[in-house]
Scaffold this motif. Structure first.
Motif, PDB file in Angstrom:
ATOM      1  N   GLY A   1      89.922  40.892  60.140  1.00 55.20           N
ATOM      2  CA  GLY A   1      90.154  40.075  58.948  1.00 55.20           C
ATOM      3  C   GLY A   1      90.149  40.929  57.697  1.00 55.20           C
TER       4      GLY A   1
ATOM      5  N   GLU B   1      87.123  37.725  69.038  1.00 57.23           N
ATOM      6  CA  GLU B   1      86.860  38.693  67.970  1.00 57.23           C
ATOM      7  C   GLU B   1      88.193  39.106  67.358  1.00 57.23           C
TER       8      GLU B   1
ATOM      9  N   ALA C   1      84.251  28.978  59.834  1.00 56.81           N
ATOM     10  CA  ALA C   1      85.711  29.003  59.717  1.00 56.81           C
ATOM     11  C   ALA C   1      86.196  27.715  59.064  1.00 56.81           C
TER      12      ALA C   1
ATOM     13  N   ARG D   1      76.432  42.349  57.256  1.00 59.04           N
ATOM     14  CA  ARG D   1      76.568  41.276  58.246  1.00 59.04           C
ATOM     15  C   ARG D   1      76.175  39.949  57.620  1.00 59.04           C
TER      16      ARG D   1
ATOM     17  N   VAL E   1      85.544  39.736  62.580  1.00 62.62           N
ATOM     18  CA  VAL E   1      84.976  38.391  62.686  1.00 62.62           C
ATOM     19  C   VAL E   1      84.788  38.058  64.162  1.00 62.62           C
ATOM     20  N   ARG E   2      83.544  37.732  64.529  1.00 60.06           N
ATOM     21  CA  ARG E   2      83.224  37.333  65.898  1.00 60.06           C
ATOM     22  C   ARG E   2      82.887  35.842  65.895  1.00 60.06           C
TER      23      ARG E   2
ATOM     24  N   VAL F   1      91.615  35.457  58.362  1.00 62.83           N
ATOM     25  CA  VAL F   1      91.812  35.896  59.749  1.00 62.83           C
ATOM     26  C   VAL F   1      93.106  35.275  60.257  1.00 62.83           C
TER      27      VAL F   1
ATOM     28  N   ALA G   1      80.836  31.702  62.828  1.00 64.78           N
ATOM     29  CA  ALA G   1      81.351  33.055  63.057  1.00 64.78           C
ATOM     30  C   ALA G   1      80.421  34.068  62.408  1.00 64.78           C
ATOM     31  N   GLU G   2      80.393  35.267  62.969  1.00 63.00           N
ATOM     32  CA  GLU G   2      79.651  36.388  62.390  1.00 63.00           C
ATOM     33  C   GLU G   2      80.659  37.367  61.794  1.00 63.00           C
ATOM     34  N   VAL G   3      80.418  37.756  60.562  1.00 60.89           N
ATOM     35  CA  VAL G   3      81.326  38.662  59.852  1.00 60.89           C
ATOM     36  C   VAL G   3      80.633  40.015  59.679  1.00 60.89           C
TER      37      VAL G   3
ATOM     38  N   VAL H   1      87.347  32.320  56.740  1.00 58.20           N
ATOM     39  CA  VAL H   1      85.924  32.322  57.092  1.00 58.20           C
ATOM     40  C   VAL H   1      85.126  32.486  55.806  1.00 58.20           C
TER      41      VAL H   1
END
Length: 399
Positions: free
Chosen positions: A278, A275, A110, A105, A268-269, A300, A313-315, A248
Motif C-alpha cells: 500500500g 498481505e 479497511a 506498526r 498491509v496484513r 491498497v 488490518a495491521e499496517v 485502510v
C-alpha cells in the motif's frame, strides 16, 4: 551466782587459765586430759609443700610463655601467601552488527475508497428498478426510473407555452418596426418569452431526474426501492460503495507523527490472511480530541474486490534503518544504576558493560543498539562477573 563476763576468757589457752593452772594444779583441768590447741595453715606440715609446688608451677608457665620472645623459632620460612583465585570461566559468542529497518506498526480498519447514499431528486412512482442489491455497476449506469407520465404532460405544456410566447414576441417586434406597437409591448412580450423558456428548461431537468444513475463505479450495498413505490424528492433509495481500491485507516500517536509522510510505502496484513502493498495517501494535521491521535490513510489496490471493507488490518510502514545486534533477551542485564545493557569481553579478557536500547523485538530474540560493530558478548555467566574483572572466556556451545 556470778556468771563470767566473757566465755572466751575461760578457754584453756587464755592467760588467766594458764596462770591459774600454774599456781594451783588442782584448779586446772585434769592432768591426763589433752590440752586443746588451735590449728593454723601456717603450722600445717603439708602446707609448705603445696606453696612451693604452686610457686614452681607458676614460674614454669611464665618461663614457657616467655621463651617464644627470647628464643627465636628455628623455622625462618615466611608464612605461605594466599593464592589469587582463578578467573571465572564465562561463555562468549562473537556478534557483528547488521542493518535493521525500523518500522511503524498500527492496527487499522479497511474502509471503502468511496461510500455514498443514493437519493431521489424527484417525486413520483418508481416505474422500474434495473439492478439488485450486491450488483456491480459502472459510472452513469441507470439504477431505477420514475414513471414519466406527469413529466411528459409538463413537457407538452411548457413547449406549448414557449411557442406562444415566441409568437407574441415576434408579433410585437414586427409591429414596433412598422411603428404600430410600443416599446413597452415588446418588453412585456420579451419577459413572457423568457419565463416560458425557463419553464421549459425546468421541465427538461425534471425529466433527467426521473432516472437514478450511479455517480461512480462500485457495488450496490443497499437498495430501498421497489417498482410501483412512491418516492419523495430527497428520500434515500440506496447506498453505493467503491472498494477498488481499499482505504485502510489507522490512528497515529503524537510521538510517531513525524515518522510518516504522504507517499511512503506500506505493507498491509488483513485479518483474513491476505498481505498487500500500500501507499500512505493522507496524514492528518489535527488530533482527535478524545484520543489525541492523528488519522492516516493507506491506499491498497483491490482490483478484484476480493477484500471486503470493514475488516481489521495491521499496517507496517518502514521509517528508517539502524545498525543493531541480534541477541537473546536473557543476555541483557542491569548495572548498579539500573541501566539496561550487555556485558562483553575485550581483547584483554576484561569484562565491559555497554548500555543498549531495544529497537526491534521478535519471537526468537531482540535487536539492540549501543554495542560496537563487532564484539564478544557474554552469553553464560554474566551474572557472576563484574565490570573490569578478568575472566576466562570460552566459546559458547552451538544451539
Amino acid at each position: 551466782m556470778n556468771s563470767p563476763s566473757n566465755v572466751s576468757d575461760l578457754s584453756p589457752e587464755s592467760p588467766a587459765v594458764t596462770e591459774a593452772c600454774r599456781a594451783d594444779p588442782s584448779t586446772g583441768p585434769a592432768a591426763d586430759a589433752p590440752v586443746a590447741r588451735t590449728l593454723r595453715f601456717e603450722t600445717d606440715k603439708g602446707a609448705s609443700r603445696s606453696t612451693w609446688f604452686a610457686a614452681f608451677l607458676l614460674i614454669a608457665i611464665v618461663g614457657w610463655m616467655g621463651s617464644g620472645f627470647v628464643l627465636p623459632s628455628e623455622d625462618d620460612a615466611p608464612p605461605p601467601l594466599r593464592e589469587e583465585p582463578a578467573p571465572v570461566a564465562v561463555a562468549v559468542e562473537p556478534s557483528t552488527a547488521e542493518t535493521v529497518p525500523q518500522v511503524f506498526r498500527a492496527e487499522g480498519q479497511a474502509e471503502p475508497d468511496r461510500d455514498t447514499l443514493l437519493r431521489a431528486e424527484a417525486s413520483g412512482d418508481i416505474a422500474e428498478v434495473l439492478v439488485r442489491k450486491g450488483d456491480d455497476v459502472d459510472a452513469g449506469e441507470v439504477i431505477a426510473r420514475f414513471d414519466p407520465t406527469t413529466n411528459a404532460a409538463d413537457t407538452n405544456r411548457a413547449e406549448a407555452e414557449l411557442a406562444r410566447a415566441q409568437r407574441d414576441f415576434d408579433n410585437a417586434q414586427s409591429l414596433l418596426e412598422r411603428g404600430v406597437a410600443t416599446v413597452d409591448r415588446v418588453t412585456q412580450a420579451r419577459a413572457a418569452l423568457a419565463a416560458a423558456q425557463a419553464q421549459a428548461t425546468a421541465v427538461q431537468e425534471a425529466a433527467k431526474s426521473l432516472t437514478i444513475t450511479a455517480p461512480f463505479a462500485g457495488r450496490i450495498e443497499e437498495l430501498h426501492i421497489n417498482e410501483g413505490e412512491f418516492v419523495s424528492a430527497g428520500s434515500e433509495v440506496g447506498r453505493l460503495v467503491d472498494i477498488t481500491p481499499l482505504t485502510v485507516v489507522i490512528r497515529v500517536p503524537q510521538q510517531s507523527l513525524t515518522q510518516l509522510e504522504v507517499g511512503q510505502p506500506a505493507v498491509v496484513r488483513f485479518i483474513t490472511g491476505e498481505e498487500l502493498p500500500g501507499t500512505v495517501t493522507f496524514v492528518g494535521s489535527s488530533a482527535a480530541a478524545e484520543t489525541r491521535t492523528f488519522r492516516a490513510e493507506i491506499e491498497v489496490e483491490n482490483a478484484d474486490g476480493a477484500i471486503p471493507a470493514g475488516i481489521s488490518a495491521e499496517v507496517v510502514i518502514p521509517t528508517d534503518e539502524v545498525t543493531a545486534h541480534f541477541i537473546a533477551p536473557s543476555i541483557v542485564s542491569l548495572d548498579t544504576q539500573g541501566t539496561l545493557g550487555v556485558k562483553t569481553v575485550n581483547a584483554d579478557n576484561i569484562v565491559e558493560f555497554y548500555p543498549v536500547e531495544i529497537v526491534k523485538a521478535q519471537i526468537d530474540g531482540i535487536w539492540v543498539t549501543g554495542l560496537p560493530e563487532a564484539v564478544d558478548i557474554i552469553t553464560v555467566g554474566q551474572g557472576f562477573v563484574n565490570v573490569d574483572e578478568t575472566v576466562a572466556p570460552m566459546s559458547a556451545e552451538p544451539n
